[in-house]
Motif scaffolding. Structure first.
Motif, PDB file in Angstrom:
ATOM      1  N   ASP A  40       0.883  -1.173  -0.149  1.00 24.21           N
ATOM      2  CA  ASP A  40       0.190   0.153   0.114  1.00 24.21           C
ATOM      3  C   ASP A  40       0.863   1.211  -0.001  1.00 24.21           C
ATOM      4  N   TRP A  41       1.941   1.157   0.401  1.00 26.27           N
ATOM      5  CA  TRP A  41       2.911   2.371   0.936  1.00 26.27           C
ATOM      6  C   TRP A  41       3.583   2.455  -0.493  1.00 26.27           C
ATOM      7  N   VAL A  42       3.820   1.665  -1.282  1.00 27.02           N
ATOM      8  CA  VAL A  42       4.669   1.629  -2.556  1.00 27.02           C
ATOM      9  C   VAL A  42       3.574   2.258  -3.571  1.00 27.02           C
ATOM     10  N   ASP A  43       2.398   1.454  -3.675  1.00 27.48           N
ATOM     11  CA  ASP A  43       1.363   2.141  -4.528  1.00 27.48           C
ATOM     12  C   ASP A  43       0.007   1.966  -4.143  1.00 27.48           C
ATOM     13  N   SER A  44      -0.691   2.937  -3.278  1.00 28.13           N
ATOM     14  CA  SER A  44      -1.712   2.827  -2.840  1.00 28.13           C
ATOM     15  C   SER A  44      -2.977   3.022  -4.015  1.00 28.13           C
ATOM     16  N   ARG A  50      -5.857  -6.495  -7.386  1.00 30.12           N
ATOM     17  CA  ARG A  50      -5.286  -6.588  -8.464  1.00 30.12           C
ATOM     18  C   ARG A  50      -3.670  -6.135  -8.342  1.00 30.12           C
ATOM     19  N   ARG A  51      -3.373  -6.014  -7.140  1.00 27.10           N
ATOM     20  CA  ARG A  51      -2.004  -5.587  -6.724  1.00 27.10           C
ATOM     21  C   ARG A  51      -0.940  -6.577  -6.985  1.00 27.10           C
ATOM     22  N   LYS A  52      -0.027  -5.958  -7.426  1.00 25.88           N
ATOM     23  CA  LYS A  52       1.367  -6.641  -7.619  1.00 25.88           C
ATOM     24  C   LYS A  52       2.033  -6.764  -6.460  1.00 25.88           C
ATOM     25  N   SER A  53       2.032  -7.700  -5.513  1.00 26.09           N
ATOM     26  CA  SER A  53       2.921  -7.698  -4.368  1.00 26.09           C
ATOM     27  C   SER A  53       4.320  -7.781  -4.469  1.00 26.09           C
ATOM     28  N   LEU A  54       4.892  -7.151  -3.443  1.00 27.85           N
ATOM     29  CA  LEU A  54       6.346  -7.288  -3.456  1.00 27.85           C
ATOM     30  C   LEU A  54       6.921  -8.513  -2.723  1.00 27.85           C
ATOM     31  N   PHE A  55       8.027  -8.935  -3.247  1.00 31.32           N
ATOM     32  CA  PHE A  55       8.595 -10.217  -2.714  1.00 31.32           C
ATOM     33  C   PHE A  55       9.592  -9.525  -1.433  1.00 31.32           C
ATOM     34  N   ARG A  56      10.239 -10.692  -0.953  1.00 31.36           N
ATOM     35  CA  ARG A  56      10.639 -10.308   0.454  1.00 31.36           C
ATOM     36  C   ARG A  56      12.169  -9.352   0.056  1.00 31.36           C
ATOM     37  N   GLN A  57      12.825  -9.679  -0.899  1.00 28.91           N
ATOM     38  CA  GLN A  57      14.208  -9.019  -1.287  1.00 28.91           C
ATOM     39  C   GLN A  57      13.822  -7.590  -1.714  1.00 28.91           C
ATOM     40  N   GLN A  58      12.562  -7.504  -2.315  1.00 24.85           N
ATOM     41  CA  GLN A  58      12.113  -6.059  -2.700  1.00 24.85           C
ATOM     42  C   GLN A  58      11.801  -5.213  -1.474  1.00 24.85           C
ATOM     43  N   TYR A  59      10.945  -5.871  -0.552  1.00 23.74           N
ATOM     44  CA  TYR A  59      10.634  -4.707   0.570  1.00 23.74           C
ATOM     45  C   TYR A  59      11.888  -4.839   1.579  1.00 23.74           C
ATOM     46  N   ASN A  60      12.764  -5.736   1.580  1.00 22.72           N
ATOM     47  CA  ASN A  60      13.917  -5.385   2.528  1.00 22.72           C
ATOM     48  C   ASN A  60      14.774  -4.320   1.725  1.00 22.72           C
ATOM     49  N   ASP A  61      15.031  -4.507   0.352  1.00 28.44           N
ATOM     50  CA  ASP A  61      15.742  -3.320  -0.351  1.00 28.44           C
ATOM     51  C   ASP A  61      14.893  -2.030  -0.041  1.00 28.44           C
ATOM     52  N   LEU A  62      13.859  -2.043  -0.067  1.00 29.26           N
ATOM     53  CA  LEU A  62      13.073  -0.613   0.060  1.00 29.26           C
ATOM     54  C   LEU A  62      13.218  -0.225   1.497  1.00 29.26           C
ATOM     55  N   GLY A  63      13.274  -1.154   2.573  1.00 26.41           N
ATOM     56  CA  GLY A  63      13.619  -0.573   3.753  1.00 26.41           C
ATOM     57  C   GLY A  63      14.798  -0.370   4.017  1.00 26.41           C
ATOM     58  N   ARG A  64      16.030  -0.884   3.553  1.00 27.18           N
ATOM     59  CA  ARG A  64      17.351  -0.322   3.572  1.00 27.18           C
ATOM     60  C   ARG A  64      17.365   1.101   2.835  1.00 27.18           C
ATOM     61  N   VAL A 104       7.585   9.800   2.970  1.00 24.07           N
ATOM     62  CA  VAL A 104       7.453   9.383   1.505  1.00 24.07           C
ATOM     63  C   VAL A 104       8.432   8.484   1.277  1.00 24.07           C
ATOM     64  N   LEU A 105       7.869   7.395   0.740  1.00 21.46           N
ATOM     65  CA  LEU A 105       8.864   6.126   0.448  1.00 21.46           C
ATOM     66  C   LEU A 105       9.476   6.317  -0.813  1.00 21.46           C
ATOM     67  N   ASP A 106      10.798   6.244  -0.768  1.00 19.42           N
ATOM     68  CA  ASP A 106      11.761   6.520  -2.155  1.00 19.42           C
ATOM     69  C   ASP A 106      11.791   5.152  -2.911  1.00 19.42           C
ATOM     70  N   THR A 107      10.745   4.882  -4.003  1.00 21.48           N
ATOM     71  CA  THR A 107      10.943   3.853  -4.698  1.00 21.48           C
ATOM     72  C   THR A 107      11.712   3.929  -6.043  1.00 21.48           C
ATOM     73  N   SER A 108      12.414   4.941  -6.228  1.00 22.73           N
ATOM     74  CA  SER A 108      13.149   5.208  -7.542  1.00 22.73           C
ATOM     75  C   SER A 108      14.200   4.078  -7.944  1.00 22.73           C
ATOM     76  N   GLU A 109      14.444   3.080  -7.118  1.00 25.38           N
ATOM     77  CA  GLU A 109      15.264   1.879  -7.349  1.00 25.38           C
ATOM     78  C   GLU A 109      14.445   0.615  -7.380  1.00 25.38           C
ATOM     79  N   LEU A 110      13.221   0.740  -7.182  1.00 24.16           N
ATOM     80  CA  LEU A 110      12.537  -0.624  -7.073  1.00 24.16           C
ATOM     81  C   LEU A 110      12.287  -1.158  -8.413  1.00 24.16           C
ATOM     82  N   VAL A 111      12.639  -2.539  -8.506  1.00 25.65           N
ATOM     83  CA  VAL A 111      12.598  -3.195  -9.781  1.00 25.65           C
ATOM     84  C   VAL A 111      11.574  -4.466  -9.362  1.00 25.65           C
ATOM     85  N   ARG A 112      10.512  -4.359 -10.198  1.00 27.82           N
ATOM     86  CA  ARG A 112       9.318  -5.069 -10.287  1.00 27.82           C
ATOM     87  C   ARG A 112       9.973  -6.340 -10.822  1.00 27.82           C
ATOM     88  N   GLU A 113       9.832  -7.735  -9.947  1.00 30.44           N
ATOM     89  CA  GLU A 113      10.319  -8.870 -10.532  1.00 30.44           C
ATOM     90  C   GLU A 113       9.084  -9.390 -11.107  1.00 30.44           C
TER      91      GLU A 113
END
Length: 122
Positions: A40-44, A50-64, A104-113
């Motif tokens: 929800d924080w990435v894209d509310s 119909r949401r494409k859910s994040l995988f563990r590595q993605q939300y860990n990377d976003l967290g970092r 605000v979440l910085d998602t500039s480097e988020l890569v959707r798998e």
């Protein structure tokens, strides 16, 4: 009060979301942001079903990448004490906590798998 040694838990835990640890003096503080809240924080704007859910590595990377903002949110909720955190010193970060914080979440480097291949019965 500022939490120290605040970091992402990269261990092979079984929680479905972002797990973080910090310290309040000698006391260990654990924080958790569920995968659904991270989604929800990435894209509310996406519809829930119909949401494409994040995988563990993605939300860990976003967290970092967003650790200072997440630390401010967790610290703010932790400081409110056991009245607002029934599992104190465990902090369950809700979407309302994030929204109220204005962070605000910085998602500039988020890569959707790509999603895993669909199961097909033959």
């Amino acid at each position: 009060m500022q939490l120290t040694q605040f970091a992402i838990d990269d261990s092979p835990h079984n929680r479905d979301g972002l797990v973080l640890h910090g310290r309040d003096g000698a006391e260990m503080v654990t924080a958790f942001i569920s995968r659904r809240v991270m989604d929800d924080w990435v894209d509310s704007r996406q519809l829930y079903g119909r949401r494409k859910s994040l995988f563990r590595q993605q939300y860990n990377d976003l967290g970092r990448r967003n650790l200072p903002a997440i630390e401010r949110i967790v610290t703010s909720k932790y400081q409110r004490g056991a009245v607002f955190n029934r599992q104190h010193p465990f902090v369950d970060v809700l979407l309302s906590d994030i929204t109220d914080s204005g962070e605000v979440l910085d998602t500039s480097e988020l890569v959707r798998e790509p999603p895993p291949p669909a199961f097909r019965s033959t």
